[in-house]
Scaffold this motif. Sequence first.
Motif, PDB file in Angstrom:
ATOM      1  N   PHE A 224       0.802  -1.231   0.000  1.00  0.00           N
ATOM      2  CA  PHE A 224       0.000   0.000   0.000  1.00  0.00           C
ATOM      3  C   PHE A 224       0.830   1.274   0.000  1.00  0.00           C
ATOM      4  O   PHE A 224       0.280   2.370  -0.023  1.00  0.00           O
ATOM      5  CB  PHE A 224      -0.900   0.018   1.248  1.00  0.00           C
ATOM      6  CG  PHE A 224      -0.156  -0.277   2.520  1.00  0.00           C
ATOM      7  CD1 PHE A 224       0.524   0.728   3.194  1.00  0.00           C
ATOM      8  CD2 PHE A 224      -0.110  -1.560   3.036  1.00  0.00           C
ATOM      9  CE1 PHE A 224       1.225   0.458   4.352  1.00  0.00           C
ATOM     10  CE2 PHE A 224       0.592  -1.848   4.198  1.00  0.00           C
ATOM     11  CZ  PHE A 224       1.261  -0.831   4.859  1.00  0.00           C
ATOM     12  N   CYS A 225       2.152   1.163   0.007  1.00  0.00           N
ATOM     13  CA  CYS A 225       2.997   2.320   0.297  1.00  0.00           C
ATOM     14  C   CYS A 225       3.811   2.756  -0.922  1.00  0.00           C
ATOM     15  O   CYS A 225       4.384   1.921  -1.633  1.00  0.00           O
ATOM     16  CB  CYS A 225       3.933   1.994   1.464  1.00  0.00           C
ATOM     17  SG  CYS A 225       4.868   3.417   2.050  1.00  0.00           S
ATOM     18  N   ALA A 227       6.477   4.740  -0.575  1.00  0.00           N
ATOM     19  CA  ALA A 227       7.800   5.152  -0.097  1.00  0.00           C
ATOM     20  C   ALA A 227       8.950   4.602  -0.941  1.00  0.00           C
ATOM     21  O   ALA A 227       9.862   5.355  -1.303  1.00  0.00           O
ATOM     22  CB  ALA A 227       7.974   4.750   1.371  1.00  0.00           C
ATOM     23  N   PRO A 228       8.963   3.299  -1.301  1.00  0.00           N
ATOM     24  CA  PRO A 228      10.091   2.808  -2.099  1.00  0.00           C
ATOM     25  C   PRO A 228      10.151   3.436  -3.491  1.00  0.00           C
ATOM     26  O   PRO A 228      11.206   3.429  -4.122  1.00  0.00           O
ATOM     27  CB  PRO A 228       9.821   1.297  -2.193  1.00  0.00           C
ATOM     28  CG  PRO A 228       8.900   0.998  -1.062  1.00  0.00           C
ATOM     29  CD  PRO A 228       8.044   2.216  -0.918  1.00  0.00           C
ATOM     30  N   LEU A 229       9.032   3.959  -3.966  1.00  0.00           N
ATOM     31  CA  LEU A 229       9.020   4.587  -5.278  1.00  0.00           C
ATOM     32  C   LEU A 229       9.633   5.982  -5.211  1.00  0.00           C
ATOM     33  O   LEU A 229      10.405   6.378  -6.085  1.00  0.00           O
ATOM     34  CB  LEU A 229       7.588   4.664  -5.803  1.00  0.00           C
ATOM     35  CG  LEU A 229       6.858   3.326  -5.919  1.00  0.00           C
ATOM     36  CD1 LEU A 229       5.396   3.551  -6.228  1.00  0.00           C
ATOM     37  CD2 LEU A 229       7.491   2.460  -6.983  1.00  0.00           C
ATOM     38  N   TYR A 230       9.299   6.737  -4.176  1.00  0.00           N
ATOM     39  CA  TYR A 230       9.767   8.116  -4.074  1.00  0.00           C
ATOM     40  C   TYR A 230      11.266   8.171  -3.789  1.00  0.00           C
ATOM     41  O   TYR A 230      12.000   8.951  -4.401  1.00  0.00           O
ATOM     42  CB  TYR A 230       8.996   8.845  -2.968  1.00  0.00           C
ATOM     43  CG  TYR A 230       9.174  10.350  -2.988  1.00  0.00           C
ATOM     44  CD1 TYR A 230       8.581  11.120  -3.989  1.00  0.00           C
ATOM     45  CD2 TYR A 230       9.905  11.008  -2.010  1.00  0.00           C
ATOM     46  CE1 TYR A 230       8.730  12.492  -4.014  1.00  0.00           C
ATOM     47  CE2 TYR A 230      10.059  12.387  -2.022  1.00  0.00           C
ATOM     48  CZ  TYR A 230       9.465  13.131  -3.032  1.00  0.00           C
ATOM     49  OH  TYR A 230       9.619  14.493  -3.063  1.00  0.00           O
ATOM     50  N   GLY A 393       1.072   3.600  -8.433  1.00  0.00           N
ATOM     51  CA  GLY A 393       2.452   3.163  -8.260  1.00  0.00           C
ATOM     52  C   GLY A 393       2.620   2.038  -7.271  1.00  0.00           C
ATOM     53  O   GLY A 393       3.702   1.452  -7.177  1.00  0.00           O
ATOM     54  N   THR A 394       1.552   1.693  -6.525  1.00  0.00           N
ATOM     55  CA  THR A 394       1.646   0.623  -5.533  1.00  0.00           C
ATOM     56  C   THR A 394       1.028  -0.671  -6.065  1.00  0.00           C
ATOM     57  O   THR A 394       0.222  -0.669  -6.998  1.00  0.00           O
ATOM     58  CB  THR A 394       0.910   1.010  -4.239  1.00  0.00           C
ATOM     59  OG1 THR A 394      -0.496   1.166  -4.516  1.00  0.00           O
ATOM     60  CG2 THR A 394       1.451   2.324  -3.682  1.00  0.00           C
TER      61      THR A 394
END
Length: 478
Positions: A224-225, A227-230, A393-394
């Motif tokens: 659901f996050c 964070a690893p993309l940003y 993105g998730t």
Amino acid sequence: MENPKQKYRILLLNPPHPTGKGFTREGRCTQESGVWATQWPPVSLATTAALLEKDGHGVRVLDCPAIAMDSRDLEAAVHVFQPDFVFLNTATPTLPHDLDMAGLMKKTVPEVITGVMGTHVSAMPHAALTHPSVDMVIHWEPEETVQAVCRQRNRKWNDIAGLSYRDAKTGKTRHNKPRAFISPESIPSPAWGYLDLTPYRLPLKGTPFLIVAPVRGCPYPCSFCTAPLYYGKKLRKRPVEDVVVEIQDNVHRFGVRDYFVWADTFTADKAYVEQFSRLVVARKLDIAWTCNSRVDTVDSGMLALMKQAGLWMISFGLESGNDAVLKRSGKHITVNQSRTAVRMAHDLGIKTSGHFILGLPGETPASMADTLSFSLSLPLDIAQFYAAAPFPGTRLFDEAHREGWLNAASLFSQSSSIMALPGLSAGQVDLFRRQAYRSFYGRPKALLNLLAMVEPRAIRHILKSLFQFFRWTKMPPV
């Protein structure tokens, strides 16, 4: 051709909220200000400003929600500044309004070049570039890409990594190759001097605070996050000496002694956290700080050292009180691990905040009840209950589209459910979310514990916010 000697006037902008509310747009975190969610200093804009300043550009940073600047005031400020570039932070809940702000920029300064940044537009750049006033999309972490754009003349952007843009001659959308993430030694300290820091206050203390970001990247596969993309999946750890010197400088220049250690999971590398904590202690820094953590990355020795270095509250992403839901979400923790970590921190005298997500895949009324019961059984000082949001993105976004769980709404936040899961409607999730808040904070012990943390300077604001909060929990969801 790069031309770092060419100087521009550049505006870095957190646009007004459509209804004038306080609103943070920062990487994976997009949220309204509230009782426990405060207006965060815009760290991505401030670090970008640091690089642009280094190149000699004229920079202005405006965090409109923080200073209650509406679109009319913004238009007047832009008219005076006459920027050559405007780069706007955007968020899923406010995206149409954010993109329209690019139109306001073009209306005010017709020749201005506009770029948008944020997780939603990074994952779906086509959608942003259909807006006629958006010239480019900055993918993921923005600093070096923005710097590269502002080093170019004549809109020669075809070789700038990390950029999608509309070709000025053909009107066609072009997507350049991804940009490598910034090396940890090159991550700049935020240029906070471009901002009025007065509005950034801790919600319970009422004291000024700033963000310090020692680590970027998140190696965990939560569905659901964003964070690893940003910031990527690999931990990038800034030299500890640089981080501590940055804090010392902030204390000296701005008199700020409260910090949010901004990292998706600050405790992911135990040795790094211990090195940071020992250096803070050795330098005798009189600071207080909070951080985000995972329950499977802490132990009592590390927590005790962190407390010695000024840690007063730690936030755990607990997500659910049901192991099956946790497993399906890719969280890779268990309920027992959560219970152990929270109690460990509590026993050391560290305040604890627990974050829960309702309506994840596999959720049922019974598993939501498990989560509420679990939250009530823990020695948590603060609990936040979110609605699961399938952000672009998730993996959750892909699963929700594949399974047909989404309703007609295209934009959403974690404040309202959007997915109709098998046997669990969005309305049921929203109703239970209010019930969870009411059950957690309706207990006299929990409420008194919360009020005990409030500094005198913040008591009036907190009491007013609590009154509004309890009114909200009794209202039926829209």
